[in-house]
Design a protein around this motif. Structure first.
Motif, short mmCIF file in Angstrom:
data_model
loop_
_atom_site.label_atom_id
_atom_site.label_comp_id
_atom_site.label_asym_id
_atom_site.label_seq_id
_atom_site.Cartn_x
_atom_site.Cartn_y
_atom_site.Cartn_z
N LEU A 292 0.81 -1.21 0.00
CA LEU A 292 0.00 0.00 0.00
C LEU A 292 0.84 1.26 0.00
O LEU A 292 0.45 2.28 -0.59
N ALA A 293 2.01 1.24 0.64
CA ALA A 293 2.87 2.43 0.60
C ALA A 293 3.34 2.70 -0.83
O ALA A 293 3.45 3.86 -1.25
N SER A 294 3.64 1.65 -1.57
CA SER A 294 4.05 1.83 -2.96
C SER A 294 2.89 2.35 -3.81
O SER A 294 3.06 3.24 -4.65
N ILE A 295 1.70 1.80 -3.59
CA ILE A 295 0.52 2.27 -4.32
C ILE A 295 0.22 3.72 -3.98
O ILE A 295 -0.09 4.54 -4.86
N LEU A 296 0.34 4.08 -2.71
CA LEU A 296 0.12 5.47 -2.32
C LEU A 296 1.22 6.38 -2.83
O LEU A 296 0.98 7.57 -3.09
N SER A 297 2.43 5.84 -3.01
CA SER A 297 3.50 6.62 -3.64
C SER A 297 3.16 6.90 -5.10
O SER A 297 3.44 8.00 -5.62
N ALA A 298 2.55 5.92 -5.76
CA ALA A 298 2.09 6.15 -7.13
C ALA A 298 1.02 7.24 -7.16
O ALA A 298 0.98 8.05 -8.10
N ALA A 299 0.16 7.27 -6.14
CA ALA A 299 -0.84 8.34 -6.07
C ALA A 299 -0.17 9.70 -5.90
O ALA A 299 -0.57 10.69 -6.54
N MET A 300 0.86 9.77 -5.05
CA MET A 300 1.61 11.02 -4.92
C MET A 300 2.25 11.41 -6.24
O MET A 300 2.31 12.59 -6.60
N MET A 301 2.76 10.42 -6.97
CA MET A 301 3.36 10.69 -8.28
C MET A 301 2.33 11.27 -9.24
O MET A 301 2.61 12.23 -9.97
N LEU A 302 1.14 10.71 -9.24
CA LEU A 302 0.08 11.22 -10.10
C LEU A 302 -0.25 12.66 -9.75
O LEU A 302 -0.44 13.50 -10.64
N ARG A 303 -0.31 12.96 -8.46
CA ARG A 303 -0.71 14.30 -8.04
C ARG A 303 0.42 15.32 -8.20
O ARG A 303 0.24 16.37 -8.81
N GLN A 304 1.59 15.02 -7.65
CA GLN A 304 2.67 16.00 -7.61
C GLN A 304 3.61 15.93 -8.80
O GLN A 304 4.23 16.94 -9.15
N GLY A 305 3.74 14.76 -9.40
CA GLY A 305 4.70 14.62 -10.48
C GLY A 305 4.11 14.71 -11.87
O GLY A 305 4.78 15.14 -12.81
N LEU A 306 2.84 14.29 -12.01
CA LEU A 306 2.24 14.20 -13.34
C LEU A 306 0.97 15.06 -13.49
O LEU A 306 0.30 14.99 -14.52
N ASN A 307 0.66 15.84 -12.46
CA ASN A 307 -0.48 16.77 -12.52
C ASN A 307 -1.78 16.06 -12.86
O ASN A 307 -2.55 16.51 -13.70
N GLN A 308 -2.02 14.95 -12.17
CA GLN A 308 -3.25 14.18 -12.35
C GLN A 308 -3.94 14.01 -11.00
O GLN A 308 -4.06 12.90 -10.47
N PRO A 309 -4.39 15.11 -10.39
CA PRO A 309 -4.95 15.02 -9.03
C PRO A 309 -6.21 14.16 -8.96
O PRO A 309 -6.44 13.49 -7.94
#
Length: 358
Positions: A292-309
């Motif tokens: 789940l930490a890795s999946i939530l890291s992917a969520a952070m990537m979507l929000r902060q890294g790829l502008n997909q909030p």
């Protein structure tokens, strides 16, 4: 959007696979990105003789965002400095100037009883710890082990210049403005000159943010306060060493290190996103690691890294859904819940995400 996938060592490949499953669900719905995988850490050393091959660093530079797994292993601990798996991650941080590390400490209602702390102390907890990531003892010179007067002497240098402090302080103040306008800076200014400069520069930066309430704590007092009254904190900013320690301490407020994502961002907004739990070689390849930490890291990537909030919100909602349904990996198991493996947990989050398709 180009994503570099760096699974690394230990449980890194297992948990990263589950995060990639989530990205693939979003791709099937029309989110356009390409991903490329490369070796880093111990597996890279085994294959190429170096933990950070040139091709991996080149990919990291080209990518819009980096999803990282873990690095390390007992068998690599005696390698020379520069060839250890951890040196690869430090090098990526330095080469890409990923100076601001975001570590959210958030409790899930479904996991309150998994925390070793009383429910009423941690319910609703939402702390963001910002750790300076490219200076301090981890990078300061001189360093090393040498002989002096017949004795072995180990040296590390706590180093900060005012520019390094100011930029992470600006990041923290700006983040506090987007949250609850509260910032606590943690240092050891009563003993360490580098931390005396830290406090001075943070106070200077604070002049430009009169709407943010700034407080200071020494690191030992902060460690105590995190377990005595954690909900007093909103945004915490601190140096590399202290941030490393305090974020792991704070992780236990949530019940498991396996639940915590992180993001390391540079001035251009490019980031490396990783779970904070490490490589855990003792449980690798057993289908028991918490993804789940890795999946939530992917969520952070979507929000902060790829502008997909919007996509990030959906992934986080899917994680909350499977937890509310009673699914648990071994590290967060509670009476009356169903214990599942790494793959099954990833499948469950993917299914919840599909069910919530927009």
């Amino acid at each position: 959007m180009k994503i570099a996938i760096l699974p690394g060592d230990g449980i890194g490949p297992e948990v990263t696979r589950q995060a990639v499953k989530i990205l693939d669900v979003l791709a099937a719905e029309g989110l356009r990105f390409e991903r490329e995988e490369a070796l880093i850490g111990g597996c890279a050393y085994e294959a190429t003789g170096h933990p950070l091959p040139d091709a991996t660093l080149a990919l990291a530079r080209r990518a819009d965002a980096i999803l990282f797994g873990a690095e390390g292993g007992f068998q690599y601990e005696t390698l020379p400095r520069g060839l250890r798996p951890g040196d690869a991650l430090l090098a990526v941080r330095k080469q890409l100037d990923l100076y601001a590390n975001y570590r959210p400490i958030v409790t899930f209602d479904a996991l309150l009883d998994a925390s070793p702390f009383k429910r009423e102390w941690v319910q609703g907890l939402d702390i963001l710890l910002i750790r300076e990531l490219t200076s301090d003892l981890y990078f300061g010179e001189p360093r090393g082990i040498e002989m002096r007067d017949g004795l072995r002497v180990g040296t590390n240098t706590m180093y900060y210049d005012e520019r390094e402090i100011a930029r992470v302080a600006h990041t923290a103040f700006q983040t506090a403005r987007r949250r609850h306008h509260k910032l606590c800076s943690v240092d050891k200014a009563n003993v360490l000159e580098a931390m005396e400069l830290w406090r001075t520069v943070v106070d200077e930066v604070a002049v430009g943010y009169p709407d943010v309430q700034l407080t200071h704590l020494y690191v030992d007092a902060a460690a105590m306060a995190l377990v005595r009254d954690p909900r007093q904190f909103d945004v915490i900013v601190t140096g590399n060493l202290f941030g490393d320690i305090l974020s792991d301490e704070a992780s236990m407020l949530t019940g498991s290190l396996g639940m915590l994502p992180s993001a390391s961002i540079n001035a251009q907004g490019k980031g490396l996103f990783e779970p904070v739990h490490g490589c855990a070689p003792d449980i690798a390849n057993q289908d028991i690691a918490n993804p789940l930490a890795s999946i939530l890291s992917a969520a952070m990537m979507l929000r902060q890294g790829l502008n997909q909030p919007g996509a990030a919100d959906r992934v986080e909602a899917a994680v909350r859904k499977v937890l509310a349904d009673g699914l648990r990996t071994r590290d967060i198991a509670q009476p009356g819940t169903e214990i599942v493996g790494t793959e099954a947990m990833g499948d469950a989050v993917a299914a919840a995400l599909r069910a919530n398709a927009q």
